[in-house]
Design a protein around this motif. Structure first.
Motif, short mmCIF file in Angstrom:
data_model
loop_
_atom_site.label_atom_id
_atom_site.label_comp_id
_atom_site.label_asym_id
_atom_site.label_seq_id
_atom_site.Cartn_x
_atom_site.Cartn_y
_atom_site.Cartn_z
N GLN A 79 0.64 -1.22 0.00
CA GLN A 79 -0.02 0.03 0.02
C GLN A 79 0.86 1.42 -0.01
OE1 GLN A 79 -2.39 -0.53 3.55
NE2 GLN A 79 -3.80 -2.15 2.44
N GLY A 80 2.08 1.19 0.87
CA GLY A 80 2.87 2.29 0.73
C GLY A 80 3.60 2.80 -0.58
N PHE A 136 0.99 4.23 -2.72
CA PHE A 136 0.89 5.52 -2.21
C PHE A 136 1.77 6.56 -2.76
CE2 PHE A 136 2.05 8.70 0.91
CZ PHE A 136 1.02 9.64 1.06
N GLY A 176 0.87 11.55 -3.77
CA GLY A 176 1.47 10.77 -2.56
C GLY A 176 2.99 11.32 -2.00
N TRP A 221 -3.94 8.41 0.74
CA TRP A 221 -3.52 7.02 0.98
C TRP A 221 -5.11 6.16 0.85
CZ3 TRP A 221 0.68 4.30 3.02
CH2 TRP A 221 0.44 2.95 3.56
N ASN A 247 -5.61 3.29 -2.27
CA ASN A 247 -5.78 2.07 -1.61
C ASN A 247 -7.49 1.55 -1.49
OD1 ASN A 247 -3.02 1.04 -0.98
ND2 ASN A 247 -2.90 3.07 0.27
#
Length: 249
Positions: free
Chosen positions: A16-17, A20, A26, A242, A246
């Motif tokens: 997920q990071g 992002f 992001g 985020w 996601n």
């Protein structure tokens, strides 16, 4: 050992990071959070008398600010397009006007900000007085953009509250009204989501407005206060991005 490493590297949060960080917004929110934390921490260190360490954080703040200006070079046109789309929207008149004004304010801010960037990297040569005037004008446009955003948010909040109240008052019961009730519940959910999004933007604007207001000379706040305000608004923006990338509400 390989299993532990794979569990860490392939962990959903890591994925997920990366998703992002793979977006321009992001990365910008991450850099912005670091920039304003650096602004606060440099102020804190100066007040402690540690000028050498403070200089390192001030340099980080300055470099991140310059890098972010480069990332925003194409943004003015995006805001012009948003203003044009808003002009053809079916939103209430006052909300449409404030949306257009907000987008034009951001267009002016980012246009002048591009000149500041070009001056900073010596792409163009201007006097210190001219650079200061351009920077101040950028802040003035930024203040205007956020001010219209706050007005827009307040108007939208009032409208959505009225719509929500009217829908709740029109609630009906009975099997013959199931289809109508399902449609009403869907609309209630849409209004709730819109109110949450609007409230989040209002909170972000309330923290953000002090930064350009200080730069434009409208208020006099410490570097520490501005650093904290910018850090909070950056984290709020990062949270929204985020959730967007996601697929979370």
């Amino acid at each position: 050992m390989a299993t532990i490493a794979s569990q860490i590297i392939l962990h959903p949060v890591v994925s997920q990071g990366l998703k992002f960080g793979g977006t321009t917004l992001g990365r910008d929110k991450t850099y912005r959070a670091l920039q304003y934390f650096s602004r606060f921490f440099a102020w804190y260190l100066i007040n402690k008398g540690d000028k050498i360490e403070a200089a390192r954080w001030s340099a980080l703040k300055a470099h991140l600010g310059t890098a972010r200006k480069l990332m925003r070079l194409g943004k003015p046109m995006e805001h012009l397009q948003a203003a044009l789309r808003a002009a053809f929207s079916s939103s209430p008149a006052l909300e449409t006007i404030t949306t257009i004004a907000r987008q034009l304010g951001y267009f002016g801010y980012l246009s002048y900000d591009a000149i500041v960037w070009a001056s900073t990297i010596k792409l163009i040569n201007v006097t210190k007085e001219t650079a200061a005037r351009v920077q101040k004008r950028a802040f003035q446009f930024w203040v205007a953009g956020i001010a219209f955003s706050l007005i827009h948010g307040a108007l939208k909040s009032l409208r959505l509250a009225k719509e929500s109240k009217a829908l709740k008052a029109s609630k009906t019961w009975g099997e013959k009204d199931l289809a109508e009730e399902a449609s009403r519940e869907t609309r209630v959910a849409q209004i709730t989501a819109a109110r949450n999004s609007n409230n989040a933007q209002l909170a972000l604007d309330i923290f953000d407005v002090w930064i350009p207001a200080s730069g434009a000379g409208l208020v006099n706040l410490s570097e520490g206060t501005l650093g904290i305000a910018g850090l909070i608004s950056s984290l709020l923006g990062a949270k929204a991005q985020w959730q967007s990338v996601n697929g979370k509400k």
